[in-house]
Design a protein around this motif. Structure first.
Motif, mmCIF file in Angstrom:
data_model
loop_
_atom_site.group_PDB
_atom_site.id
_atom_site.type_symbol
_atom_site.label_atom_id
_atom_site.label_comp_id
_atom_site.label_asym_id
_atom_site.label_seq_id
_atom_site.Cartn_x
_atom_site.Cartn_y
_atom_site.Cartn_z
ATOM 1 N N UNK A 42 6.455 99.023 19.537
ATOM 2 C CA UNK A 42 5.256 98.953 20.306
ATOM 3 C C UNK A 42 3.836 98.362 20.306
ATOM 4 N N UNK A 43 3.048 99.871 20.282
ATOM 5 C CA UNK A 43 1.497 99.696 20.480
ATOM 6 C C UNK A 43 0.894 98.502 18.938
ATOM 7 N N UNK A 44 1.817 98.726 18.264
ATOM 8 C CA UNK A 44 1.535 97.294 17.390
ATOM 9 C C UNK A 44 1.771 96.258 17.317
ATOM 10 N N UNK A 45 2.873 95.900 18.044
ATOM 11 C CA UNK A 45 3.182 94.874 18.718
ATOM 12 C C UNK A 45 2.585 94.200 19.324
ATOM 13 N N UNK A 46 1.933 95.088 20.423
ATOM 14 C CA UNK A 46 0.855 94.547 21.501
ATOM 15 C C UNK A 46 -0.688 94.062 20.338
ATOM 16 N N UNK A 47 -1.177 95.223 20.044
ATOM 17 C CA UNK A 47 -2.325 94.787 19.369
ATOM 18 C C UNK A 47 -2.626 93.514 18.593
ATOM 19 N N UNK A 48 -1.251 92.916 17.455
ATOM 20 C CA UNK A 48 -1.158 92.000 16.805
ATOM 21 C C UNK A 48 -0.912 90.380 17.490
ATOM 22 N N UNK A 49 -0.562 90.582 19.081
ATOM 23 C CA UNK A 49 -0.647 89.544 20.125
ATOM 24 C C UNK A 49 -1.810 89.947 20.905
ATOM 25 N N UNK A 50 -3.411 90.450 20.860
ATOM 26 C CA UNK A 50 -3.987 90.428 21.592
ATOM 27 C C UNK A 50 -5.273 88.997 21.044
ATOM 28 N N UNK A 51 -5.525 87.592 21.861
ATOM 29 C CA UNK A 51 -6.104 87.045 21.254
ATOM 30 C C UNK A 51 -5.834 86.421 20.074
ATOM 31 N N UNK A 52 -4.350 85.971 19.871
ATOM 32 C CA UNK A 52 -4.282 85.461 18.925
ATOM 33 C C UNK A 52 -5.078 83.904 18.413
ATOM 34 N N UNK A 53 -5.854 83.775 17.353
ATOM 35 C CA UNK A 53 -5.666 82.321 17.356
ATOM 36 C C UNK A 53 -5.518 81.004 16.834
ATOM 37 N N UNK A 54 -5.868 80.220 16.360
ATOM 38 C CA UNK A 54 -5.097 79.034 15.870
ATOM 39 C C UNK A 54 -5.430 79.165 14.212
#
Length: 188
Positions: A65-77
């Motif tokens: 859960x926490x890692x998933x949230x972290x890797x989906x914050x403010x994604x760039x192209x």
């Protein structure tokens, strides 16, 4: 000739193969031979058009859960993040050597994304796999060389969170500790 810098890199992905699956995030921690942390870089990426998450990886992410949230914050192209990363690698005060655990997985994503989105890979083919290096230092078979069998003094008190930059820092320190053990007088 410029000194080597060890760019410990961890990636998080939604499947096992770049292009078919997307790299969700990556982090790099640059270490000097003496274990000085020189700089870091990290980015979260948007998924590739036409790529799909692998069902097994998607199920694993459900447990993180926490890692998933972290890797989906403010994604760039990737078209924006990878040129920034290439330029960052170029500005390092030495020649970058990729370091991973396992390098075979992380390096293939980084190389593919760099080539796809920048047309070049500043690492070339310079990549060190920490597990293989530890195998050689310990004189063990590869499949018997796993983290829980490595000497405890090779590990610093750093978290393994599945957040790419955290894990890059942790495995970079591990690499430097293995490097120190290998060059110690009396080492194998």
């Amino acid at each position: 000739m410029a000194r080597e810098l060890y760019v410990s890199t961890d990636i998080e992905a939604d499947g096992p193969a770049p292009g078919l699956h997307s790299m969700l995030s990556f982090g790099s921690a640059v270490y000097d031979r003496d274990k000085t942390l020189i700089d870091t870089f990290s980015a979260n990426l948007r998924c590739l058009p036409g790529a799909a998450a692998h069902p097994d990886t998607a199920a694993w992410w459900q447990t993180q859960g926490e890692a998933w949230i972290a890797c989906r914050q403010d994604p760039e192209a990737p078209e924006q993040a990878m040129p920034r990363y290439r330029d960052w690698l170029r500005r390092l005060p030495g020649r970058p050597v990729f370091v991973g655990y396992p390098a075979s997985f992380d390096f293939m994503f980084i190389a593919w994304y760099l080539l796809r989105f920048t047309g070049e890979n500043p690492f070339g083919f310079s990549a060190i796999d920490i597990k293989t290096y530890a195998m050689a230092v310990l004189g063990r078979e590869y499949r018997r060389t796993v983290k829980h069998t490595l000497p405890r003094d090779w590990f610093d008190d750093l978290p393994h969170t599945h957040v790419a930059l955290d894990d890059a820092i942790e495995q970079g320190a591990l690499f430097c500790n293995v490097l120190r053990a290998a060059t110690r007088p009396g080492a194998r």
